[in-house]
Design an enzyme around this catalytic site. Structure first.
Site, PDB file in Angstrom:
ATOM      1  N   GLY A 124       0.833  -1.203   0.000  1.00 33.82           N
ATOM      2  CA  GLY A 124       0.000   0.000   0.000  1.00 33.82           C
ATOM      3  C   GLY A 124       0.862   1.245   0.000  1.00 33.82           C
ATOM      4  CD  GLU A 240       8.167  -2.558  -5.606  1.00 33.30           C
ATOM      5  OE1 GLU A 240       7.203  -3.029  -6.227  1.00 33.30           O
ATOM      6  OE2 GLU A 240       8.133  -1.469  -5.020  1.00 33.30           O
ATOM      7  CB  THR A 369       7.263   5.766 -13.962  1.00 40.89           C
ATOM      8  OG1 THR A 369       8.001   6.858 -13.372  1.00 40.89           O
ATOM      9  CG2 THR A 369       5.874   5.708 -13.347  1.00 40.89           C
ATOM     10  CD  GLU A 371       8.390   8.722 -17.308  1.00 41.47           C
ATOM     11  OE1 GLU A 371       8.001   8.790 -18.483  1.00 41.47           O
ATOM     12  OE2 GLU A 371       8.021   7.806 -16.534  1.00 41.47           O
TER      13      GLU A 371
END
Length: 386
Positions: A124, A240, A369, A371
């Site tokens: 979350g 990640e 992302t 970016e």
């Protein structure tokens, strides 16, 4: 420096492939796809039973003390077959963080169940108004005695509707700079005031927007110090950001080669005899090789005690954008038939081209992302100013 697998690693990989070939039946794959949920309890328990859930963890916690290369081989095979492991992966990630910075009580309560496949944890982080700026989280957690009262919402809480807990980032000190007023909590999803509503993605996956309305959690569910949530979150973001998506390119390449070899063109010859077809497929194979090398460099660094700070984002951004390029190129190569739906009986390769094209677009967003990844590479890798 080389990234060739040792014989022991390849033997371990062969065992993983054998297990996946047995359980990833066409019927099972289709059921998972049509559900939109990348998790299956029986599949997860099967990984546990065969030692494929957390093989690199110490044996005392239920692992096998395997090295990073064997762990990577497992990840590659699971990704290559598109196995339903996303909730297992997030659970293992959060369990690793609890093992590092959680209290002894929390470790005893969560780790055995997580490593046995009995406890699941969703993430979350992202909020509807914050996008990729995770640190701008506005979900509030207010101290009330020994409890915290949480109010707010989170977007893209994938598997939040079936998970036992949400690993939640909340703002505990709104008067502090945004990176310094955050705290991490483990929120039981059966708590009053928690709600998950479905959101369907372009690839057909179900994710969720989750709501927290006066959700009360005891302080024992806090992970890390108060207002130290950004540091705790960094433990998960590093993993990640070091993700590699090359095995998905390998799956696309497999279907492209099968189509080019088995399909008859208008003149009766297979497409693979055409120069343009071979050129495009070769380009996919080249980008697959680069993607795998970038990912394995991160594994080599981890195995040698080095943190892949910029190297992880390099792997992530290149492999996901390569997957997008390759998917678009293969759809263009195959032609209009490539847009027939996934599992449409008349579609080439049962619609894998169409699905991988839709799926690929989301990968440039997952885990940060492109970016965000480029910013990390520029600032932390190249030392460029903000």
């Amino acid at each position: 420096m080389h990234f060739q697998s040792a014989p022991e690693t390849e033997a371990f990989r062969a065992g993983v492939r054998e297990h996946l070939a047995e359980v990833m039946t066409p019927e099972f794959e289709e059921r998972i796809y049509r559900s939109g949920v990348s998790h299956d309890d029986d599949f997860a328990k099967g990984l546990v039973d065969h030692g494929y859930f957390a093989p690199s963890w110490p044996a005392e916690f239920g692992g096998q003390d395997r090295n990073a290369w064997e762990d990577q081989a497992l990840k590659e095979e699971l990704m290559r077959t598109d196995a339903p492991v996303y909730l297992s992966e997030t659970t293992r990630m959060v369990a690793s963080i609890i093992r590092q910075v959680g209290t002894q009580t929390l470790r005893e309560r969560i780790l055995p169940g997580a490593l046995a496949g009995d406890i699941t944890v969703a993430l979350g982080f992202t909020e509807p108004e914050c996008g990729s700026d995770v640190a701008a989280a506005a979900t509030r957690a207010v101290r009330q005695g020994d409890d915290w009262i949480i109010n707010g919402s989170k977007m893209f809480t994938t598997n939040g509707h079936i998970a036992d807990y949400v690993f939640l980032l909340a703002r505990t000190s709104p008067d502090k700079p945004k990176h310094k007023g955050l705290t991490m909590f483990l929120v039981p999803t059966d708590t009053d005031g928690f709600e998950a509503q479905a959101v369907w993605t372009l690839s057909g996956e179900r994710t969720n927007i989750t709501f927290y309305s006066d959700v009360r959690v005891a302080d024992e569910w806090r992970i890390g110090d108060v207002d130290a949530g950004w540091q705790v979150l960094g433990l998960s973001l590093q993993d990640e950001h070091a993700s590699g998506w090359g095995p998905h390119i390998a799956r696309l390449l497999h279907h492209a080669e099968a189509w080019a070899t088995d399909t008859a063109a208008t003149d009766g010859s297979p497409p693979i005899t055409k120069t343009d077809v071979r050129r495009r497929i070769t380009r996919v194979a080249m980008e697959l090789e680069v993607s795998m090398l970038l990912q394995r460099r991160c594994v080599w660094m981890a195995e040698n005690g080095l943190a892949p700070v910029a190297e992880g984002p390099m792997s992530k951004v290149f492999s996901t954008e390569a997957l997008v390029r390759a998917s678009q190129d293969m759809v263009e190569l195959v032609g209009p038939d490539a847009m027939r739906s996934h599992y449409e009986p008349t579609a080439p390769e049962r619609g894998r081209f169409e699905h991988l094209l839709r799926f690929s677009l989301g990968t440039t967003i997952y885990a940060g992302t492109s970016e965000v990844q480029r910013t990390i590479i520029a600032q932390r890798g190249l030392g460029l100013p903000r």
